[in-house]
Design an enzyme around this catalytic site. Structure first.
Site, PDB file in Angstrom:
ATOM      1  N   TYR A   1       0.869  -1.181   0.000  1.00 46.30           N
ATOM      2  CA  TYR A   1       0.000   0.000   0.000  1.00 46.30           C
ATOM      3  C   TYR A   1       0.899   1.221   0.000  1.00 46.30           C
ATOM      4  O   TYR A   1       1.798   1.331   0.842  1.00 46.30           O
ATOM      5  CB  TYR A   1      -0.897  -0.018   1.239  1.00 46.30           C
ATOM      6  CG  TYR A   1      -1.787   1.203   1.381  1.00 46.30           C
ATOM      7  CD1 TYR A   1      -2.917   1.358   0.581  1.00 46.30           C
ATOM      8  CD2 TYR A   1      -1.504   2.197   2.320  1.00 46.30           C
ATOM      9  CE1 TYR A   1      -3.738   2.473   0.705  1.00 46.30           C
ATOM     10  CE2 TYR A   1      -2.328   3.307   2.455  1.00 46.30           C
ATOM     11  CZ  TYR A   1      -3.441   3.440   1.644  1.00 46.30           C
ATOM     12  OH  TYR A   1      -4.250   4.539   1.772  1.00 46.30           O
TER      13      TYR A   1
ATOM     14  N   ASP B   1       9.307   2.372  -0.521  1.00 46.82           N
ATOM     15  CA  ASP B   1       8.323   3.044   0.323  1.00 46.82           C
ATOM     16  C   ASP B   1       8.620   2.608   1.759  1.00 46.82           C
ATOM     17  O   ASP B   1       8.197   1.539   2.193  1.00 46.82           O
ATOM     18  CB  ASP B   1       6.918   2.632  -0.122  1.00 46.82           C
ATOM     19  CG  ASP B   1       5.838   3.232   0.764  1.00 46.82           C
ATOM     20  OD1 ASP B   1       6.173   3.761   1.850  1.00 46.82           O
ATOM     21  OD2 ASP B   1       4.655   3.159   0.384  1.00 46.82           O
TER      22      ASP B   1
ATOM     23  N   LYS C   1       5.423   8.752   8.957  1.00 51.84           N
ATOM     24  CA  LYS C   1       5.239   8.149  10.287  1.00 51.84           C
ATOM     25  C   LYS C   1       6.322   8.521  11.306  1.00 51.84           C
ATOM     26  O   LYS C   1       6.249   9.590  11.896  1.00 51.84           O
ATOM     27  CB  LYS C   1       5.094   6.632  10.133  1.00 51.84           C
ATOM     28  CG  LYS C   1       3.887   6.295   9.202  1.00 51.84           C
ATOM     29  CD  LYS C   1       3.237   4.988   9.490  1.00 51.84           C
ATOM     30  CE  LYS C   1       2.249   4.571   8.416  1.00 51.84           C
ATOM     31  NZ  LYS C   1       0.870   4.603   8.781  1.00 51.84           N
TER      32      LYS C   1
HETATM   33  N1  HOZ Z   1      -2.190   4.176   6.504  1.00 54.50           N
HETATM   34  C1  HOZ Z   1      -2.556   3.279   7.556  1.00 54.50           C
HETATM   35  C2  HOZ Z   1      -2.341   1.900   7.154  1.00 54.50           C
HETATM   36  N2  HOZ Z   1      -1.026   1.511   7.025  1.00 54.50           N
HETATM   37  C3  HOZ Z   1      -3.974   3.423   7.946  1.00 54.50           C
HETATM   38  C4  HOZ Z   1      -4.161   4.655   8.669  1.00 54.50           C
HETATM   39  C5  HOZ Z   1      -5.564   4.863   9.190  1.00 54.50           C
HETATM   40  O1  HOZ Z   1      -6.492   4.290   8.642  1.00 54.50           O
HETATM   41  O2  HOZ Z   1      -5.711   5.604  10.120  1.00 54.50           O
END
Ligand code: HOZ
Length: 429
Positions: free
Chosen positions: A144, A239, A267
């Site tokens: 993702y 990524d 992050k």
């Molecule tokens: N981007 C997150 C998954 N790796 C999800 C973040 C969310 O839904 O708060």
């Protein structure tokens, strides 16, 4: 456990917010029940609106590697807030964070800060297309890379959680430029490059996949991608939004000794504030405006509050911190495996550092198809059982269980004890 206040707020949220949430996986659709409204966090714990406390393994989906409200992060943030929250101009904190990233990840010779992982990957792809004058991107099933159009086919995270092959609203033209292949399958990459290589601008991969549960790269996969990309004149994009500064100081590229052309971050480098970054070789990065013709900009990019939170986080990620995280995470992995086996629950666990994936299948999980073998109903049951005992796990089997330096052996052994009961309940059904 009384969760009346969360339930009330979720009902109100449903009136004014899409699905009652700001991001789909948070809606608990994959595990049943309703999301908790979180009021506060400290160290390894969060408290919901009703005052119930949970040991947290979501950690804001990865950024909080030091745990909630770490004193150094709070003090850095308060200090910056008093000086001003945003200037839309260069600041020393962003310079220092860029220098720190460069020191830790030598492949990132120059960096551009943005506000999210999605912005980072979207901009990295634009840059790769400009650098190579090619259109297509090779990506992998179950990885993702945020929610920009070219990445939303066969993707992990929320799409996998909601069982969506793609998203509506994306043109066929965009999707025809994305080639999606099985993770850990070098041969399929080789075949595509033999056929369509002249059009392939880049290969983008999560070097440690963290959005189909956790799936580590097989030996040889990352070096193989490095070699194939180079031979084909394509750029290799890592990524590392999740893995950067998480699996090691130098990210997955440091851990596995493979240097990409472009790295995407997010992050952890924002210490719990909105952030993203992309960077790489100077030769590539100098195409970005204002040095070059690839346009990309942002009002809050390099926001000083996020920058100081990120710096304080990285300052506290010492060698000792990573060693401790490894020991704790290994303890959790072994404890969960033992608890599952004692209670006849068929699970497979993948772990890289403080990223852990728990799959309700006996098959070892090497790619998206394997991860989809995990029995959704068992994960949901396990999740509900753990939540009712005060353990907050990701509300989807396609996400990562994260640990922080604030977790201790005490939290780990409490978790393993609760998991033992939860596994027993799963095995009975
Ligand atoms: N981007 C997150 C998954 N790796 C999800 C973040 C969310 O839904 O708060």
């Amino acid at each position: 456990m009384d969760t009346t206040k969360s339930a009330d707020m979720f009902r109100r949220a449903g009136q004014v917010m899409v699905g009652g949430v700001s991001s789909p996986v948070r809606a608990f659709k994959a595990v049943g029940g309703e999301p908790l409204f979180i009021d506060r966090g400290r160290g390894p714990r969060v408290w919901d609106a009703d005052g119930n406390s949970y040991i947290d393994y979501v950690l804001s989906w990865g950024p909080l590697i030091l745990g909630h409200a770490h004193p150094a992060v709070i003090s850095a943030v308060l200090g910056q807030v008093k000086k001003g929250t945003s200037f839309g101009a260069p600041t020393e904190p962003e310079l220092r964070l860029a220098e720190e990233i460069r020191r830790s990840m030598p492949s990132v010779e120059a960096v551009r800060f943005v506000n999210s992982g999605t912005e980072a990957t979207m901009s990295a792809l634009r840059l790769a297309r400009a650098f190579t004058s090619r259109t297509k991107v090779v990506k992998f099933e179950g990885c993702y890379h945020g929610h920009a159009d070219p990445f939303l086919t066969m993707a992990g995270s929320g799409l996998a959680t909601l069982d969506l092959a793609s998203s509506s609203g994306i043109t066929g033209g965009v999707l025809s430029d994305s080639i999606t292949l099985p993770f850990n399958d070098l041969e399929s990459v080789e075949n595509v490059l033999t056929k369509d290589g002249a059009d392939v601008s880049s290969i983008i991969v999560e070097p440690v996949a963290g959005n189909m549960g956790v799936v580590p790269p097989d030996d040889g996969f990352l070096p193989g991608l490095r070699k194939l990309a180079k031979e084909n004149g394509s750029l290799l994009i890592f990524d590392e939004v999740i893995s950067g500064f998480r699996v090691a100081r130098g990210g997955a590229q440091g851990l596995f000794g493979v240097s990409p052309d472009i790295t995407c971050l997010g992050k952890v480098i924002g210490g719990g504030f909105p952030v993203g970054a992309y960077g790489g070789r100077k030769e590539v990065m100098r195409l970005v405006a204002p040095e070059g013709p690839v346009y990309q900009a942002g009002t809050l990019s390099g926001n000083p509050v996020a920058m100081v939170a990120g710096l304080a986080t990285l300052d506290n990620l010492t060698g000792q911190a990573y060693t401790m995280l490894e020991e704790l995470s290994c303890g959790l992995e072994e404890g969960l495996a033992e608890a599952a086996s004692k209670n006849s629950a068929r699970v497979s666990i993948n772990r890289v550092g403080s990223m852990l994936g728990l799959f309700f299948t006996e098959k070892s999980v090497r790619n998206f198809q394997d991860s989809k073998l995990s029995t959704a109903a068992s994960y949901a049951k396990f999740h509900r059982s753990m939540l009712s005992r005060g353990f907050y796990l990701p509300p989807s089997p396609f996400e990562t269980i994260f640990l922080s330096t604030s977790h201790t052996e005490s939290e780990i052994s409490q978790t393993i004890r609760a998991a033992s009961t939860a596994f027993k309940e799963c095995a009975l059904n």
